[in-house]
Scaffold this motif. Structure first.
Motif, PDB file in Angstrom:
ATOM      1  N   GLU A  16       0.748  -1.211  -0.030  1.00 42.44           N
ATOM      2  CA  GLU A  16      -0.005  -0.054  -0.018  1.00 42.44           C
ATOM      3  C   GLU A  16       0.863   1.464  -0.007  1.00 42.44           C
ATOM      4  O   GLU A  16       0.421   2.308  -0.153  1.00 42.44           O
ATOM      5  N   LEU A  17       2.115   1.192   0.213  1.00 43.50           N
ATOM      6  CA  LEU A  17       3.177   2.263   0.056  1.00 43.50           C
ATOM      7  C   LEU A  17       3.248   2.805  -1.292  1.00 43.50           C
ATOM      8  O   LEU A  17       2.824   2.391  -2.207  1.00 43.50           O
ATOM      9  N   PRO A  18       3.321   4.074  -1.232  1.00 39.32           N
ATOM     10  CA  PRO A  18       3.646   4.775  -2.714  1.00 39.32           C
ATOM     11  C   PRO A  18       4.810   4.473  -3.217  1.00 39.32           C
ATOM     12  O   PRO A  18       5.918   4.087  -2.730  1.00 39.32           O
ATOM     13  N   LEU A  19       4.861   4.706  -4.673  1.00 35.93           N
ATOM     14  CA  LEU A  19       6.276   4.560  -5.473  1.00 35.93           C
ATOM     15  C   LEU A  19       6.941   6.077  -5.553  1.00 35.93           C
ATOM     16  O   LEU A  19       7.280   6.499  -6.367  1.00 35.93           O
ATOM     17  N   THR A  20       7.432   6.425  -4.127  1.00 30.75           N
ATOM     18  CA  THR A  20       8.035   7.676  -3.949  1.00 30.75           C
ATOM     19  C   THR A  20       9.038   7.356  -3.167  1.00 30.75           C
ATOM     20  O   THR A  20       9.373   6.284  -2.520  1.00 30.75           O
ATOM     21  N   PRO A  21      10.221   8.497  -3.115  1.00 26.68           N
ATOM     22  CA  PRO A  21      11.400   8.305  -2.337  1.00 26.68           C
ATOM     23  C   PRO A  21      10.922   8.340  -0.862  1.00 26.68           C
ATOM     24  O   PRO A  21       9.853   8.920  -0.530  1.00 26.68           O
ATOM     25  N   GLY A  22      11.778   7.595   0.112  1.00 29.01           N
ATOM     26  CA  GLY A  22      11.471   7.725   1.423  1.00 29.01           C
ATOM     27  C   GLY A  22      12.256   6.873   2.309  1.00 29.01           C
ATOM     28  O   GLY A  22      13.401   6.169   1.639  1.00 29.01           O
TER      29      GLY A  22
END
Length: 108
Positions: A16-22
């Protein structure tokens, strides 16, 4: 040790996490930080930990201890790298302070 049901629960959360840096923080049953990592695409990286398949011994052991994870979204990879470094420094300092307190109390 982690059950198959728990692994699937963590995989669902990771998917469910986004495909963004983190930055992600893996925690054990006691809520202690056991790993801090960064990623260009959080969803891909964190979900890899909980997918079935071969993992090296060190990674497999760490993953078996994960009870939950937290994450922080970043705008860029450089921001994620900086945040990861800060979180590791804070964790190292907290560990050192805890160890110093235990030594002072004669516990170790």
């Amino acid at each position: 040790m982690q059950t198959e049901e728990k692994r699937k629960e963590l995989l669902q959360k990771a998917n469910e996490l986004p495909l963004t840096p983190g930055v992600y923080i893996m925690k054990n049953r006691e809520g202690r930080v056991i790993y801090v990592g960064k990623s260009r695409k959080l969803k891909n990286r964190v979900s890899q930990y909980f997918q079935s398949g071969e993992k090296n011994l060190k990674t497999a052991k760490m993953v078996s201890l994960v009870e939950d994870f937290e994450y922080f979204l970043c705008d860029t990879e450089m921001e994620a790298l900086a945040l990861e470094n800060r979180l590791i420094a804070v964790q190292d300092r907290a560990t050192a302070l805890s160890m110093n307190a235990m030594i002072g109390d004669g516990l170790i």
